[in-house]
Design a protein around this motif. Structure first.
Motif, PDB file in Angstrom:
ATOM      1  N   ARG A  69       0.817  -1.212   0.000  1.00 19.31           N
ATOM      2  CA  ARG A  69       0.000   0.000   0.000  1.00 19.31           C
ATOM      3  C   ARG A  69       0.852   1.265   0.000  1.00 19.31           C
ATOM      4  O   ARG A  69       0.335   2.374  -0.052  1.00 19.31           O
ATOM      5  CB  ARG A  69      -0.943   0.027   1.227  1.00 19.31           C
ATOM      6  CG  ARG A  69      -1.859  -1.164   1.357  1.00 19.31           C
ATOM      7  CD  ARG A  69      -2.558  -1.521   0.052  1.00 19.31           C
ATOM      8  NE  ARG A  69      -3.341  -0.401  -0.488  1.00 19.31           N
ATOM      9  CZ  ARG A  69      -3.741  -0.307  -1.745  1.00 19.31           C
ATOM     10  NH1 ARG A  69      -3.408  -1.225  -2.613  1.00 19.31           N
ATOM     11  NH2 ARG A  69      -4.467   0.733  -2.139  1.00 19.31           N
ATOM     12  N   GLN A  70       2.168   1.116   0.109  1.00 19.71           N
ATOM     13  CA  GLN A  70       3.095   2.243   0.033  1.00 19.71           C
ATOM     14  C   GLN A  70       4.218   1.886  -0.941  1.00 19.71           C
ATOM     15  O   GLN A  70       4.659   0.743  -0.977  1.00 19.71           O
ATOM     16  CB  GLN A  70       3.725   2.549   1.399  1.00 19.71           C
ATOM     17  CG  GLN A  70       2.783   3.115   2.444  1.00 19.71           C
ATOM     18  CD  GLN A  70       3.511   3.326   3.760  1.00 19.71           C
ATOM     19  OE1 GLN A  70       4.078   2.386   4.316  1.00 19.71           O
ATOM     20  NE2 GLN A  70       3.520   4.548   4.258  1.00 19.71           N
ATOM     21  N   MET A  86       3.713   7.342 -10.713  1.00 19.94           N
ATOM     22  CA  MET A  86       3.315   7.633  -9.342  1.00 19.94           C
ATOM     23  C   MET A  86       1.869   8.128  -9.282  1.00 19.94           C
ATOM     24  O   MET A  86       1.087   7.720  -8.413  1.00 19.94           O
ATOM     25  CB  MET A  86       4.242   8.699  -8.744  1.00 19.94           C
ATOM     26  CG  MET A  86       5.669   8.246  -8.538  1.00 19.94           C
ATOM     27  SD  MET A  86       6.852   9.622  -8.432  1.00 19.94           S
ATOM     28  CE  MET A  86       6.165  10.568  -7.084  1.00 19.94           C
ATOM     29  N   GLU A  87       1.509   8.994 -10.210  1.00 20.86           N
ATOM     30  CA  GLU A  87       0.166   9.580 -10.203  1.00 20.86           C
ATOM     31  C   GLU A  87      -0.901   8.536 -10.528  1.00 20.86           C
ATOM     32  O   GLU A  87      -1.995   8.549  -9.939  1.00 20.86           O
ATOM     33  CB  GLU A  87       0.126  10.738 -11.198  1.00 20.86           C
ATOM     34  CG  GLU A  87       0.998  11.913 -10.759  1.00 20.86           C
ATOM     35  CD  GLU A  87       1.232  12.942 -11.856  1.00 20.86           C
ATOM     36  OE1 GLU A  87       1.753  14.023 -11.542  1.00 20.86           O
ATOM     37  OE2 GLU A  87       0.904  12.656 -13.030  1.00 20.86           O
ATOM     38  N   TRP A  89      -0.665   5.397  -9.831  1.00 17.70           N
ATOM     39  CA  TRP A  89      -0.799   4.570  -8.618  1.00 17.70           C
ATOM     40  C   TRP A  89      -1.642   5.292  -7.563  1.00 17.70           C
ATOM     41  O   TRP A  89      -2.471   4.674  -6.894  1.00 17.70           O
ATOM     42  CB  TRP A  89       0.573   4.265  -8.038  1.00 17.70           C
ATOM     43  CG  TRP A  89       1.248   3.077  -8.637  1.00 17.70           C
ATOM     44  CD1 TRP A  89       0.666   1.982  -9.207  1.00 17.70           C
ATOM     45  CD2 TRP A  89       2.670   2.837  -8.698  1.00 17.70           C
ATOM     46  NE1 TRP A  89       1.620   1.076  -9.622  1.00 17.70           N
ATOM     47  CE2 TRP A  89       2.853   1.577  -9.315  1.00 17.70           C
ATOM     48  CE3 TRP A  89       3.785   3.562  -8.281  1.00 17.70           C
ATOM     49  CZ2 TRP A  89       4.122   1.032  -9.535  1.00 17.70           C
ATOM     50  CZ3 TRP A  89       5.047   3.022  -8.483  1.00 17.70           C
ATOM     51  CH2 TRP A  89       5.214   1.775  -9.108  1.00 17.70           C
ATOM     52  N   GLU A  90      -1.402   6.582  -7.410  1.00 17.02           N
ATOM     53  CA  GLU A  90      -2.161   7.351  -6.411  1.00 17.02           C
ATOM     54  C   GLU A  90      -3.662   7.273  -6.674  1.00 17.02           C
ATOM     55  O   GLU A  90      -4.463   7.189  -5.739  1.00 17.02           O
ATOM     56  CB  GLU A  90      -1.693   8.800  -6.398  1.00 17.02           C
ATOM     57  CG  GLU A  90      -0.375   9.014  -5.659  1.00 17.02           C
ATOM     58  CD  GLU A  90      -0.109  10.479  -5.369  1.00 17.02           C
ATOM     59  OE1 GLU A  90      -0.730  11.007  -4.411  1.00 17.02           O
ATOM     60  OE2 GLU A  90       0.698  11.090  -6.091  1.00 17.02           O
ATOM     61  N   GLY A  93      -5.192   4.463  -5.079  1.00 19.19           N
ATOM     62  CA  GLY A  93      -5.193   4.452  -3.622  1.00 19.19           C
ATOM     63  C   GLY A  93      -3.883   4.034  -2.974  1.00 19.19           C
ATOM     64  O   GLY A  93      -3.842   3.776  -1.761  1.00 19.19           O
ATOM     65  N   GLU A  95      -0.219   4.832  -1.533  1.00 16.09           N
ATOM     66  CA  GLU A  95       0.515   5.989  -1.007  1.00 16.09           C
ATOM     67  C   GLU A  95       1.919   6.026  -1.615  1.00 16.09           C
ATOM     68  O   GLU A  95       2.634   5.031  -1.607  1.00 16.09           O
ATOM     69  CB  GLU A  95       0.627   5.901   0.511  1.00 16.09           C
ATOM     70  CG  GLU A  95       1.394   7.074   1.126  1.00 16.09           C
ATOM     71  CD  GLU A  95       1.652   6.902   2.617  1.00 16.09           C
ATOM     72  OE1 GLU A  95       2.471   7.664   3.163  1.00 16.09           O
ATOM     73  OE2 GLU A  95       1.048   5.987   3.230  1.00 16.09           O
ATOM     74  N   ILE A  96       2.298   7.173  -2.136  1.00 17.49           N
ATOM     75  CA  ILE A  96       3.604   7.333  -2.767  1.00 17.49           C
ATOM     76  C   ILE A  96       4.545   8.108  -1.839  1.00 17.49           C
ATOM     77  O   ILE A  96       4.194   9.166  -1.320  1.00 17.49           O
ATOM     78  CB  ILE A  96       3.481   8.068  -4.116  1.00 17.49           C
ATOM     79  CG1 ILE A  96       2.552   7.299  -5.057  1.00 17.49           C
ATOM     80  CG2 ILE A  96       4.860   8.263  -4.736  1.00 17.49           C
ATOM     81  CD1 ILE A  96       3.018   5.893  -5.380  1.00 17.49           C
TER      82      ILE A  96
END
Length: 337
Positions: A69-70, A86-87, A89-90, A93, A95-96
């Motif tokens: 989750r991170q 990254m975006e 993935w965000e 949900g 966390e980056i």
């Protein structure tokens, strides 16, 4: 304890110090039997075809591992496409946690980045330095495997690649990984040197060709077996070796300054030239990933390295195609002649 994904090598000492487990998404992706399917899933989600296969593979691999989750994503010193990755993935949900290697290798900026990571994960410099001592003992075993590869010729190019590349996350279990390497070193040390197994042709024995592999790890690891079937062996895996942090320093900030991959190509070239001479290379394969900005660096590498160089491009994890095999065979024949 939670699993934290990685887009590339980062200061994993911080993650272990926080009591968490690093997971290099690259290693999960490329060892999956469904690697090609992961690329197709990314394209179905909207990723363009002309985006690096590693980026697409990382995207889908993370989504197939819901316990992650991170993700620590490198925003400087790796692929610029990571920003958009990254975006996406965000949106799903995840966390980056961004991490940047300063382009000029400034020690204060690097320490600041590590300090931010330490604060985000809730640990301390003291614990991080303890983890460095712990992990350096494991890394020393990887260095021994590397030495057995080029100095004693008892380890294959793929085996060298596999153990060194795994130092990015230590397979999530440093002690277990150390035990695995200890067993491997014991068995490899009892082998007959690979260079003595010279191949025959036209009634004469031919010396094994010693190659260096530079650039990002290949998206088709079958390359190593193909080369050995044709009388050549990779005795230097540049970036994979860098993942093992082969530096003699007690300072963890200096350790990640000496790590060449995220910085200027000229730092890498110094390391390559030094190791090429030490390992007595006959030639170099410069692997480039399709649609990667690092392809531009090929012209610099050719100007600065006085060795026969073959630039080999890969796109998808579908194995070596016929054209790549023909080019590799021609390259080996040229070195042999």
């Amino acid at each position: 304890m939670s699993k934290i994904g990685l887009t590339t090598t980062v200061p994993v000492e911080v993650i272990f110090a926080a009591g968490d487990t690093p997971v290099d998404l690259n290693n999960i992706f490329i060892t999956s039997s469904e690697a090609m399917q992961r690329l197709e899933e990314a394209e179905l989600a909207g990723y363009p075809r002309n985006v690096c296969g590693w980026i697409k593979g990382l995207y889908s691999t993370a989504l197939h591992n819901p316990d992650i989750r991170q993700i620590v994503a490198v925003t400087q010193g790796d692929c610029s496409n990571t920003h958009a990755l990254m975006e996406t993935w965000e949106v799903e949900g995840i966390e980056i946690i961004p991490f940047a290697f300063p382009y000029d290798r400034d020690p204060d900026m690097l320490r600041l980045q590590m300090d931010k990571l330490i604060n985000v994960l809730g640990t301390t410099w003291e614990d991080v330095n303890l983890q460095k001592k712990r992990l350096d003992q494991v890394r020393a075993l990887a260095w021994e495997i590397d030495r057995l590869t080029w100095e004693e010729n008892r380890v294959s190019g793929f085996e060298n690649h596999l153990y060194l590349v795994s130092c990015s996350d230590f397979n999530g279990n440093p002690e277990g990984f150390a035990h695995e390497m200890q067993e491997f070193i014991k068995s490899a040390g009892a082998r007959k040197p690979l260079s003595e197994r010279s191949r025959s042709g036209l009634g004469r024995k031919k010396r094994e060709i010693r190659l260096g592999f530079i650039g990002v790890p290949p998206i088709f690891p079958e390359l190593y077996d193909f080369l050995e079937e044709h009388g050549a062996r990779v005795v230097f895996n540049e970036v994979q070796r860098q993942f093992s942090m082969p530096f003699n320093t007690d300072d963890i900030v200096e350790q990640y300054r000496l790590y060449t991959y995220p910085y200027k190509v000229f730092l890498r070239l110094e390391d390559i030239a030094r190791e090429a001479e030490r390992r007595q290379l006959d030639g170099i394969i410069h692997y480039t990933q399709s649609f990667c900005y690092r392809q531009i660096e090929d012209q610099i590498i050719r100007k600065k390295l006085d060795y026969p160089i073959l630039t080999l491009e890969g796109e998808n994890p579908t194995g070596l195609d016929a054209r790549s095999k023909m080019r590799l065979e021609s390259f080996l024949s040229m070195i042999e002649d």
